[in-house]
Write a protein that holds these residues in place. Structure first.
Motif, PDB file in Angstrom:
ATOM      1  N   PHE A  29      -3.692 -14.035  11.591  1.00 62.03           N
ATOM      2  CA  PHE A  29      -3.650 -12.713  12.207  1.00 62.03           C
ATOM      3  C   PHE A  29      -2.786 -11.754  11.397  1.00 62.03           C
ATOM      4  CE2 PHE A  29      -1.245  -9.751  14.866  1.00 62.03           C
ATOM      5  CZ  PHE A  29      -2.283  -8.965  15.344  1.00 62.03           C
ATOM      6  N   TYR A  30      -1.565 -12.176  11.037  1.00 61.35           N
ATOM      7  CA  TYR A  30      -0.673 -11.284  10.308  1.00 61.35           C
ATOM      8  C   TYR A  30      -1.152 -11.029   8.887  1.00 61.35           C
ATOM      9  CZ  TYR A  30       2.668 -10.829  14.034  1.00 61.35           C
ATOM     10  OH  TYR A  30       3.260 -10.519  15.228  1.00 61.35           O
ATOM     11  N   ALA A  31      -1.794 -11.995   8.253  1.00 60.26           N
ATOM     12  CA  ALA A  31      -2.340 -11.763   6.919  1.00 60.26           C
ATOM     13  C   ALA A  31      -3.417 -10.678   6.971  1.00 60.26           C
ATOM     14  CB  ALA A  31      -2.915 -13.058   6.349  1.00 60.26           C
ATOM     15  N   ILE A  32      -4.311 -10.763   7.946  1.00 58.51           N
ATOM     16  CA  ILE A  32      -5.361  -9.749   8.097  1.00 58.51           C
ATOM     17  C   ILE A  32      -4.748  -8.409   8.500  1.00 58.51           C
ATOM     18  CG2 ILE A  32      -7.382  -9.088   9.465  1.00 58.51           C
ATOM     19  CD1 ILE A  32      -8.054 -12.107   9.590  1.00 58.51           C
ATOM     20  N   PHE A  33      -3.776  -8.424   9.407  1.00 55.13           N
ATOM     21  CA  PHE A  33      -3.125  -7.211   9.884  1.00 55.13           C
ATOM     22  C   PHE A  33      -2.466  -6.452   8.726  1.00 55.13           C
ATOM     23  CE2 PHE A  33       0.812  -5.251  11.512  1.00 55.13           C
ATOM     24  CZ  PHE A  33       0.263  -4.353  12.415  1.00 55.13           C
ATOM     25  N   PHE A  34      -1.673  -7.149   7.915  1.00 57.87           N
ATOM     26  CA  PHE A  34      -0.984  -6.471   6.816  1.00 57.87           C
ATOM     27  C   PHE A  34      -1.962  -6.051   5.721  1.00 57.87           C
ATOM     28  CE2 PHE A  34       2.870  -8.670   8.484  1.00 57.87           C
ATOM     29  CZ  PHE A  34       3.549  -7.515   8.827  1.00 57.87           C
ATOM     30  N   TYR A  35      -3.013  -6.824   5.495  1.00 57.77           N
ATOM     31  CA  TYR A  35      -4.016  -6.430   4.507  1.00 57.77           C
ATOM     32  C   TYR A  35      -4.704  -5.128   4.933  1.00 57.77           C
ATOM     33  CZ  TYR A  35      -8.210  -6.372   1.678  1.00 57.77           C
ATOM     34  OH  TYR A  35      -9.213  -5.981   0.840  1.00 57.77           O
ATOM     35  N   LEU A  36      -5.095  -5.032   6.198  1.00 58.89           N
ATOM     36  CA  LEU A  36      -5.746  -3.809   6.684  1.00 58.89           C
ATOM     37  C   LEU A  36      -4.795  -2.622   6.639  1.00 58.89           C
ATOM     38  CD1 LEU A  36      -7.842  -5.187   9.676  1.00 58.89           C
ATOM     39  CD2 LEU A  36      -8.634  -4.549   7.391  1.00 58.89           C
ATOM     40  N   LYS A  37      -3.516  -2.838   6.977  1.00 58.66           N
ATOM     41  CA  LYS A  37      -2.528  -1.760   6.885  1.00 58.66           C
ATOM     42  C   LYS A  37      -2.360  -1.300   5.435  1.00 58.66           C
ATOM     43  CE  LYS A  37      -0.843  -1.173  11.053  1.00 58.66           C
ATOM     44  NZ  LYS A  37      -0.801   0.098  11.740  1.00 58.66           N
ATOM     45  N   MET A  38      -2.373  -2.247   4.500  1.00 59.42           N
ATOM     46  CA  MET A  38      -2.233  -1.912   3.092  1.00 59.42           C
ATOM     47  C   MET A  38      -3.430  -1.104   2.603  1.00 59.42           C
ATOM     48  SD  MET A  38      -1.786  -4.493  -0.123  1.00 59.42           S
ATOM     49  CE  MET A  38      -3.492  -5.009   0.007  1.00 59.42           C
ATOM     50  N   VAL A  39      -4.626  -1.500   2.984  1.00 58.95           N
ATOM     51  CA  VAL A  39      -5.836  -0.778   2.585  1.00 58.95           C
ATOM     52  C   VAL A  39      -5.812   0.635   3.159  1.00 58.95           C
ATOM     53  CG1 VAL A  39      -8.349  -0.706   2.893  1.00 58.95           C
ATOM     54  CG2 VAL A  39      -7.229  -2.841   2.248  1.00 58.95           C
ATOM     55  N   LYS A  40      -5.428   0.770   4.423  1.00 57.73           N
ATOM     56  CA  LYS A  40      -5.373   2.086   5.061  1.00 57.73           C
ATOM     57  C   LYS A  40      -4.336   2.968   4.373  1.00 57.73           C
ATOM     58  CE  LYS A  40      -4.732   4.262   9.561  1.00 57.73           C
ATOM     59  NZ  LYS A  40      -4.373   4.060  10.951  1.00 57.73           N
ATOM     60  N   SER A  41      -3.198   2.386   3.996  1.00 59.24           N
ATOM     61  CA  SER A  41      -2.152   3.137   3.319  1.00 59.24           C
ATOM     62  C   SER A  41      -2.616   3.607   1.941  1.00 59.24           C
ATOM     63  CB  SER A  41      -0.903   2.288   3.205  1.00 59.24           C
ATOM     64  OG  SER A  41       0.086   2.950   2.463  1.00 59.24           O
ATOM     65  N   GLU A  42      -3.335   2.758   1.226  1.00 53.19           N
ATOM     66  CA  GLU A  42      -3.827   3.123  -0.107  1.00 53.19           C
ATOM     67  C   GLU A  42      -4.868   4.240  -0.024  1.00 53.19           C
ATOM     68  OE1 GLU A  42      -2.991   2.202  -3.247  1.00 53.19           O
ATOM     69  OE2 GLU A  42      -1.284   1.189  -2.319  1.00 53.19           O
ATOM     70  N   LYS A  43      -5.719   4.196   0.991  1.00 50.50           N
ATOM     71  CA  LYS A  43      -6.723   5.269   1.160  1.00 50.50           C
ATOM     72  C   LYS A  43      -6.050   6.590   1.495  1.00 50.50           C
ATOM     73  CE  LYS A  43     -10.711   2.548   2.563  1.00 50.50           C
ATOM     74  NZ  LYS A  43     -11.637   2.247   3.659  1.00 50.50           N
ATOM     75  N   LYS A  44      -5.007   6.522   2.336  1.00 49.39           N
ATOM     76  CA  LYS A  44      -4.287   7.722   2.743  1.00 49.39           C
ATOM     77  C   LYS A  44      -3.525   8.324   1.564  1.00 49.39           C
ATOM     78  CE  LYS A  44      -1.251   9.171   6.479  1.00 49.39           C
ATOM     79  NZ  LYS A  44      -0.404   8.695   7.578  1.00 49.39           N
ATOM     80  N   ARG A  45      -3.068   7.475   0.672  1.00 48.39           N
ATOM     81  CA  ARG A  45      -2.277   7.893  -0.472  1.00 48.39           C
ATOM     82  C   ARG A  45      -3.110   8.669  -1.501  1.00 48.39           C
ATOM     83  NH1 ARG A  45       1.299   3.648  -3.918  1.00 48.39           N
ATOM     84  NH2 ARG A  45       2.717   5.175  -4.797  1.00 48.39           N
ATOM     85  N   LYS A  46      -4.381   8.338  -1.624  1.00 47.29           N
ATOM     86  CA  LYS A  46      -5.244   8.958  -2.640  1.00 47.29           C
ATOM     87  C   LYS A  46      -5.762  10.293  -2.220  1.00 47.29           C
ATOM     88  CE  LYS A  46      -6.712   4.817  -4.929  1.00 47.29           C
ATOM     89  NZ  LYS A  46      -7.829   3.999  -5.337  1.00 47.29           N
TER      90      LYS A  46
END
Length: 46
Positions: A29-46
């Protein structure tokens, strides 16, 4: 005696595998949770 019956009759085996399943579930659960948060953060950053 079958392995399935032994699993439910012996509390040590039952609680060990139940605890292990909970810990592995939390790790997934936490691996998927942090991966999705990381992807969302990278999209927001660009």
């Amino acid at each position: 005696m079958s392995l399935w019956q032994e699993f439910f009759k012996d509390p040590v085996i039952f609680f060990s595998f139940t605890g292990l399943a909970i810990v592995i579930g939390m790790c997934v659960f936490y691996a998927i949770f942090f991966y999705l948060k990381m992807v969302k953060s990278e999209k927001k950053r660009k």
